[in-house]
Design a protein around this motif. Structure first.
Motif, PDB file in Angstrom:
ATOM      1  N   UNK A   1       0.844  -1.208   0.000  1.00 29.16           N
ATOM      2  CA  UNK A   1       0.000   0.000   0.000  1.00 29.16           C
ATOM      3  C   UNK A   1       0.879   1.257   0.000  1.00 29.16           C
ATOM      4  N   UNK A   2       1.979   1.234   0.748  1.00 25.21           N
ATOM      5  CA  UNK A   2       2.911   2.373   0.737  1.00 25.21           C
ATOM      6  C   UNK A   2       3.549   2.512  -0.650  1.00 25.21           C
ATOM      7  N   UNK A   3       3.852   1.384  -1.287  1.00 14.09           N
ATOM      8  CA  UNK A   3       4.426   1.419  -2.631  1.00 14.09           C
ATOM      9  C   UNK A   3       3.431   2.037  -3.625  1.00 14.09           C
ATOM     10  N   UNK A   4       2.176   1.692  -3.492  1.00 14.23           N
ATOM     11  CA  UNK A   4       1.143   2.264  -4.369  1.00 14.23           C
ATOM     12  C   UNK A   4       1.033   3.779  -4.154  1.00 14.23           C
ATOM     13  N   UNK A   5       1.109   4.201  -2.922  1.00 18.58           N
ATOM     14  CA  UNK A   5       1.074   5.647  -2.640  1.00 18.58           C
ATOM     15  C   UNK A   5       2.312   6.347  -3.201  1.00 18.58           C
ATOM     16  N   UNK A   6       3.459   5.686  -3.097  1.00 21.95           N
ATOM     17  CA  UNK A   6       4.688   6.247  -3.670  1.00 21.95           C
ATOM     18  C   UNK A   6       4.573   6.362  -5.188  1.00 21.95           C
ATOM     19  N   UNK A   7       3.951   5.375  -5.798  1.00 21.84           N
ATOM     20  CA  UNK A   7       3.780   5.405  -7.252  1.00 21.84           C
ATOM     21  C   UNK A   7       3.006   6.658  -7.667  1.00 21.84           C
ATOM     22  N   UNK A   8       1.997   6.999  -6.901  1.00 14.99           N
ATOM     23  CA  UNK A   8       1.206   8.211  -7.191  1.00 14.99           C
ATOM     24  C   UNK A   8       2.011   9.474  -6.872  1.00 14.99           C
TER      25      UNK A   8
END
Length: 157
Positions: free
Chosen positions: A127-134
Motif C-alpha cells: 500500500x505504501x508502494x502504491x502511494x509512492x507510485x502516485x
C-alpha cells in the motif's frame, strides 16, 4: 538620410535597445525566489544519520522538537527504526505523523513501507508502494528502493 542608415546609426540604435532592456533584465533578478537553506537541526540530524549515529540524531531531533514538520517526524521514525535495538512501535507513530502532515512525503512512505516489512506486513508495504507510485508520477528513488525491498522480502518467503 544616408547618414541615418550608416553604421553609426545602427550602433546607436543597438545601444538604445540594450539600455532600454536593462531594467527588464534587472527586474528578472529581483523577482528570483531566494534559496531557502535547510534549518540547522535538519542538516545536523542528517549528518548524524549518515554516520549511523542514531542516538545522537534522536537527541538533536528532540532538542529541535519540530513536531509539526513532516521531515522531523520522518527522521524521528527513521532514527528509532535504525537504532539498536529498534523501537518499531514508536517509529511507526512518527511515520504516521509525518504522513498525516504530508500524505505524499516520499521518504516517509518508503521508510514506513520498510518498517511494515519488518513487521511482516506485506500488504501494508505494498500500500505504501502504491502511494509512492502516485507521489512520484514518473518514478523516483524512494519508489525503486521500496519496490526492491518488497521483492527481497518476497524472495525470502
Amino acid at each position: 538620410m544616408r547618414q541615418l542608415l550608416g553604421s553609426n546609426f545602427a550602433s546607436k540604435l543597438l545601444a538604445s535597445i540594450l539600455l532600454a532592456s536593462a531594467p527588464w533584465v534587472v527586474s528578472l533578478a529581483a523577482d528570483s525566489a531566494p534559496t531557502k537553506a535547510d534549518p540547522v537541526w535538519l542538516t545536523d540530524t542528517r549528518a548524524s544519520i549518515k554516520s549511523n549515529n542514531y542516538e545522537q540524531a534522536l537527541k538533536q531531533l528532540q532538542s529541535a522538537n519540530e513536531v509539526n514538520s513532516a521531515d522531523w517526524n520522518n527522521l524521528m521514525g527513521y532514527s528509532l527504526r535504525k537504532k539498536q535495538p529498534p523501537d518499531l512501535a514508536a517509529s511507526e507513530k512518527y511515520y504516521q505523523a509525518a504522513l498525516k502532515i504530508d500524505p505524499s512525503h516520499r521518504s516517509a512512505l518508503e521508510y514506513y513501507g520498510e518498517l511494515l516489512l519488518m513487521k511482516k506486513d506485506l500488504p501494508g508495504a505494498e500500500a505504501m508502494l502504491a502511494r509512492l507510485d502516485k507521489a512520484c508520477r514518473f518514478g523516483c528513488e524512494e519508489y525503486s528502493d521500496l519496490k526492491e525491498s518488497i521483492a527481497k522480502y518476497q524472495g525470502k518467503k
